[in-house]
Design an enzyme around this catalytic site. Structure first.
Site, mmCIF file in Angstrom:
data_model
loop_
_atom_site.group_PDB
_atom_site.id
_atom_site.type_symbol
_atom_site.label_atom_id
_atom_site.label_comp_id
_atom_site.label_asym_id
_atom_site.label_seq_id
_atom_site.Cartn_x
_atom_site.Cartn_y
_atom_site.Cartn_z
ATOM 1 N N ASP A 8 0.877 -1.167 0.000
ATOM 2 C CA ASP A 8 0.000 0.000 0.000
ATOM 3 C C ASP A 8 0.914 1.217 0.000
ATOM 4 O OD1 ASP A 8 -2.281 1.632 0.203
ATOM 5 O OD2 ASP A 8 -2.083 1.708 2.376
ATOM 6 N N GLU A 67 -1.426 -1.451 -4.868
ATOM 7 C CA GLU A 67 -2.621 -0.672 -5.156
ATOM 8 C C GLU A 67 -2.346 0.330 -6.269
ATOM 9 O OE1 GLU A 67 -5.744 0.469 -2.087
ATOM 10 O OE2 GLU A 67 -4.657 2.345 -2.381
ATOM 11 N N ASP A 139 -2.385 1.040 7.411
ATOM 12 C CA ASP A 139 -1.616 0.885 6.166
ATOM 13 C C ASP A 139 -1.130 -0.552 5.992
ATOM 14 O OD1 ASP A 139 -1.516 3.716 5.117
ATOM 15 O OD2 ASP A 139 -0.704 4.008 7.132
#
Length: 175
Positions: A8, A67, A139
């Site tokens: 991420d 992502e 996160d």
């Protein structure tokens, strides 16, 4: 068996999570956050690259999932996020790893069941799906969710491939 590194990316905090995917089951390996602080932006990118390179060398994942960039309200933030993604992708590609990209919506859909899930829902489902004793930082949970999304998507792709092979072999009839 596959070891999946989920990332991420962020310009200040980059989450990472590694899961082992085997026979349709996922097992937690490790997760955490790379906190790069307030220094100059090029040095922050370098820290992301180096930390992920070390993580890849230590755990030797088979594949990386990351992502995709989403369009934020602030174009400067979106550009910085894209550069952090670039540092992470280069670390993976330098290690010879395949990189798969998923939208935030795809990740939430795969883990929570709805693409509109919030961070708390993602944290809760990651904790439940991996049987964790505690809730990972947001996160790190997002990174684990990205790895779980890839495990899910690769399983779906495997099933679709098996059906296509069966159709070609004449074991399944098309309608």
């Amino acid at each position: 068996m596959a070891l999946i590194l989920g990332i991420d990316p962020g310009s200040r905090i980059t989450g990472f999570g590694i899961v082992r995917h085997e026979a349709g089951r996922q097992e937690y390996v490790t997760s955490g956050c790379i906190r790069v602080g307030e220094g100059a932006f090029p040095e922050r990118l370098q820290k992301i690259f180096h930390y992920l390179s070390e993580l890849i060398e230590q755990y030797r994942p088979d594949v990386v999932s990351i992502e995709q960039v989403f369009m934020a309200r602030n174009p400067d933030s979106a550009l910085k996020l894209g550069q952090a993604r670039g540092a992470a992708i280069v670390a993976a590609v330098n290690a010879g790893l395949e990189v798969h990209e998923y939208s935030a919506r795809q990740v939430k859909q795969a883990v929570v069941g709805t693409g509109a899930a919030d961070k708390k829902q993602v944290q809760h489902m990651v904790t439940q799906l991996l049987g964790l004793a505690g809730t990972p930082q947001a996160d790190a949970a997002d990174a684990l969710a990205i790895a779980l999304c890839h495990a899910h998507m690769s399983g779906v792709q495997q099933q679709m491939g098996n059906v296509a092979l069966a159709v070609r072999a004449g074991r399944v009839r098309r309608r």
